[in-house]
Design a protein around this motif. Structure first.
Motif, PDB file in Angstrom:
ATOM      1  N   ASP A  83       0.789  -1.016   0.042  1.00  0.00           N
ATOM      2  CA  ASP A  83       0.149  -0.247  -0.125  1.00  0.00           C
ATOM      3  C   ASP A  83       0.795   1.313   0.069  1.00  0.00           C
ATOM      4  N   GLU A  84       1.962   1.205   0.868  1.00  0.00           N
ATOM      5  CA  GLU A  84       2.804   2.402   0.614  1.00  0.00           C
ATOM      6  C   GLU A  84       3.366   2.630  -0.561  1.00  0.00           C
ATOM      7  N   GLU A  85       3.832   1.679  -1.490  1.00  0.00           N
ATOM      8  CA  GLU A  85       4.408   1.636  -2.887  1.00  0.00           C
ATOM      9  C   GLU A  85       3.333   2.295  -3.711  1.00  0.00           C
ATOM     10  N   ARG A  86       1.984   1.913  -3.606  1.00  0.00           N
ATOM     11  CA  ARG A  86       1.025   2.437  -4.451  1.00  0.00           C
ATOM     12  C   ARG A  86       0.550   3.849  -4.138  1.00  0.00           C
ATOM     13  N   ASP A  87       0.591   4.275  -2.608  1.00  0.00           N
ATOM     14  CA  ASP A  87       0.381   5.829  -2.353  1.00  0.00           C
ATOM     15  C   ASP A  87       1.676   6.469  -3.048  1.00  0.00           C
ATOM     16  N   ARG A  88       2.798   5.998  -2.817  1.00  0.00           N
ATOM     17  CA  ARG A  88       3.927   6.845  -3.255  1.00  0.00           C
ATOM     18  C   ARG A  88       3.803   7.120  -4.836  1.00  0.00           C
ATOM     19  N   LEU A  89       3.490   6.228  -5.602  1.00  0.00           N
ATOM     20  CA  LEU A  89       3.220   6.335  -6.976  1.00  0.00           C
ATOM     21  C   LEU A  89       2.207   7.319  -7.369  1.00  0.00           C
ATOM     22  N   TYR A  90       1.097   6.941  -6.645  1.00  0.00           N
ATOM     23  CA  TYR A  90      -0.041   7.964  -6.901  1.00  0.00           C
ATOM     24  C   TYR A  90       0.150   9.158  -6.503  1.00  0.00           C
ATOM     25  N   GLU A  91       0.917   9.537  -5.772  1.00  0.00           N
ATOM     26  CA  GLU A  91       1.307  10.857  -5.217  1.00  0.00           C
ATOM     27  C   GLU A  91       2.270  11.776  -6.335  1.00  0.00           C
ATOM     28  N   TRP A  92       3.147  10.706  -6.937  1.00  0.00           N
ATOM     29  CA  TRP A  92       3.959  11.164  -8.224  1.00  0.00           C
ATOM     30  C   TRP A  92       2.934  11.999  -9.120  1.00  0.00           C
ATOM     31  N   THR A  93       1.710  11.289  -9.412  1.00  0.00           N
ATOM     32  CA  THR A  93       1.114  11.814 -10.557  1.00  0.00           C
ATOM     33  C   THR A  93       0.205  13.079 -10.033  1.00  0.00           C
ATOM     34  N   ARG A  94       0.294  13.598  -8.523  1.00  0.00           N
ATOM     35  CA  ARG A  94      -0.285  14.635  -8.319  1.00  0.00           C
ATOM     36  C   ARG A  94       0.627  15.800  -7.990  1.00  0.00           C
ATOM     37  N   GLY A  95       1.774  15.813  -8.524  1.00  0.00           N
ATOM     38  CA  GLY A  95       2.830  17.113  -8.642  1.00  0.00           C
ATOM     39  C   GLY A  95       2.613  17.821  -9.600  1.00  0.00           C
ATOM     40  N   ASP A  96       4.055  18.486  -9.941  1.00  0.00           N
ATOM     41  CA  ASP A  96       3.962  19.212 -10.971  1.00  0.00           C
ATOM     42  C   ASP A  96       4.906  18.359 -11.844  1.00  0.00           C
ATOM     43  N   GLY A  97       5.024  17.190 -12.080  1.00  0.00           N
ATOM     44  CA  GLY A  97       5.597  16.297 -13.030  1.00  0.00           C
ATOM     45  C   GLY A  97       7.150  16.116 -12.496  1.00  0.00           C
ATOM     46  N   ARG A  98       7.644  14.780 -12.921  1.00  0.00           N
ATOM     47  CA  ARG A  98       8.845  14.371 -12.648  1.00  0.00           C
ATOM     48  C   ARG A  98       9.353  13.995 -13.894  1.00  0.00           C
ATOM     49  N   LEU A  99      10.801  13.686 -13.739  1.00  0.00           N
ATOM     50  CA  LEU A  99      11.713  13.031 -14.676  1.00  0.00           C
ATOM     51  C   LEU A  99      12.426  11.978 -13.948  1.00  0.00           C
ATOM     52  N   ASN A 100      12.120  10.621 -14.329  1.00  0.00           N
ATOM     53  CA  ASN A 100      12.932   9.602 -13.538  1.00  0.00           C
ATOM     54  C   ASN A 100      13.634   9.169 -14.273  1.00  0.00           C
ATOM     55  N   VAL A 101      15.158   8.668 -13.704  1.00  0.00           N
ATOM     56  CA  VAL A 101      16.299   8.305 -14.375  1.00  0.00           C
ATOM     57  C   VAL A 101      16.974   7.035 -13.940  1.00  0.00           C
ATOM     58  N   ASN A 102      17.537   6.235 -14.633  1.00  0.00           N
ATOM     59  CA  ASN A 102      18.414   5.240 -13.813  1.00  0.00           C
ATOM     60  C   ASN A 102      19.942   5.257 -14.386  1.00  0.00           C
ATOM     61  N   SER A 103      20.647   4.524 -13.849  1.00  0.00           N
ATOM     62  CA  SER A 103      21.983   4.547 -13.982  1.00  0.00           C
ATOM     63  C   SER A 103      22.878   5.723 -14.080  1.00  0.00           C
ATOM     64  N   ALA A 104      22.411   6.364 -13.175  1.00  0.00           N
ATOM     65  CA  ALA A 104      23.158   7.598 -12.781  1.00  0.00           C
ATOM     66  C   ALA A 104      23.123   8.186 -11.207  1.00  0.00           C
ATOM     67  N   THR A 105      24.085   8.402 -10.650  1.00  0.00           N
ATOM     68  CA  THR A 105      24.075   9.163  -9.351  1.00  0.00           C
ATOM     69  C   THR A 105      23.230  10.371  -9.187  1.00  0.00           C
ATOM     70  N   ARG A 106      22.792  10.622  -7.966  1.00  0.00           N
ATOM     71  CA  ARG A 106      22.397  11.856  -8.016  1.00  0.00           C
ATOM     72  C   ARG A 106      22.963  13.277  -8.370  1.00  0.00           C
ATOM     73  N   ALA A 107      24.429  12.960  -7.880  1.00  0.00           N
ATOM     74  CA  ALA A 107      25.344  14.011  -8.357  1.00  0.00           C
ATOM     75  C   ALA A 107      25.356  14.292  -9.792  1.00  0.00           C
ATOM     76  N   GLU A 108      25.352  13.347 -10.432  1.00  0.00           N
ATOM     77  CA  GLU A 108      25.639  12.950 -11.967  1.00  0.00           C
ATOM     78  C   GLU A 108      24.364  13.675 -12.561  1.00  0.00           C
ATOM     79  N   VAL A 109      23.198  13.365 -11.992  1.00  0.00           N
ATOM     80  CA  VAL A 109      21.999  13.919 -12.678  1.00  0.00           C
ATOM     81  C   VAL A 109      21.945  15.565 -12.529  1.00  0.00           C
ATOM     82  N   ARG A 110      22.530  15.936 -11.483  1.00  0.00           N
ATOM     83  CA  ARG A 110      22.264  17.338 -10.992  1.00  0.00           C
ATOM     84  C   ARG A 110      23.282  18.149 -12.113  1.00  0.00           C
TER      85      ARG A 110
END
Length: 237
Positions: A157-184
């Motif tokens: 349920d916590e995972e479903r809530d997290r993903l639903y919350e993603w669709t209620r914000g201002d938008g996201r771009l999700n990335v893999n294969s990179a650290t947070r510092a590399e994306v920034r």
């Protein structure tokens, strides 16, 4: 030893940078405790942290809380974390130290096939996700479910809530294969420093760029995609 529920799957120089990043993250969490730790990576790409010292028990619990833990045995009804390994029209398979299939009707994320749901919620491969183990639904090496067990696993349920919350914000771009510092660094280099609020760490190599109100996630993807050798998925409210 604690096996962290996040994968280190890149190679070469990127692997060394990722290991350094993970070492820093672990040190930030437990560096003030009376412990020494050694970092390794298992054959299945899950990092392991061996901890010794007076505060070893506390340190292990801190890391379990922060990253989640891959355990050798799964118990029915308990919540665990697995990384998104594969998907097809019948469901998804998470890697939790063993493949666990979650059928499409146990995702609980609204209408559509698993592929469509993956697109809608921006689910990049290797994303850590919480699930409730059902006692059945363990997939074999080809990702096919063991039919001898009746009770399927499902998203928590916590995972479903997290993903639903993603669709209620201002938008996201999700990335893999990179650290947070590399994306920034990539966003800033590409001239998008003003187009995101923050970068949320989803796993060691999985990040979520939280866009500003006036930023179009698909436009941001088109702009920075050429600079990131990664999978990128948009979440559009």
């Amino acid at each position: 030893m604690v096996v962290l529920a996040t994968k280190l799957y890149v190679e070469g120089d990127a692997r060394e940078r990722s290991l350094d990043s993970l070492r820093s993250l672990v040190n930030n969490e437990i560096g003030d405790l009376e412990v020494e730790f050694d970092l390794g990576v298992r054959h299945d790409d899950f990092p392991s942290v061996t901890i010794e010292g007076d505060d070893a028990t506390v340190a292990r619990n801190v890391l379990r809380e922060e990253f989640g833990e891959i355990v050798p045995d799964l118990e029915a009804g308990e919540t665990y974390i697995g990384t998104l390994d594969s998907w097809d029209e019948d469901g998804i398979v998470l890697d939790a130290g063993q493949p666990v299939r979650i059928p499409a009707d146990e995702l609980g994320l609204g209408p559509g096939s698993p592929t469509q749901i993956r697109e809608r919620y921006g689910l990049v491969q290797h994303l850590p996700m919480q699930f409730v183990y059902g006692g059945g639904g363990v997939a074999d090496a080809e990702g096919d479910e063991d039919k001898d067990e009746d009770e399927p696993s499902r998203l928590a349920d916590e995972e479903r809530d997290r993903l639903y919350e993603w669709t209620r914000g201002d938008g996201r771009l999700n990335v893999n294969s990179a650290t947070r510092a590399e994306v920034r660094a990539t966003l800033n280099r590409a001239g998008h420093a003003q187009d995101y609020v923050t970068i949320e760490r989803l796993g060691l190599l999985e990040q979520s760029v939280i866009c500003t109100e006036n930023t179009d996630p698909p436009g941001l993807l088109a702009s920075v995609g050429q600079y990131l050798p990664a999978e990128l998925r948009c979440v559009v409210p």
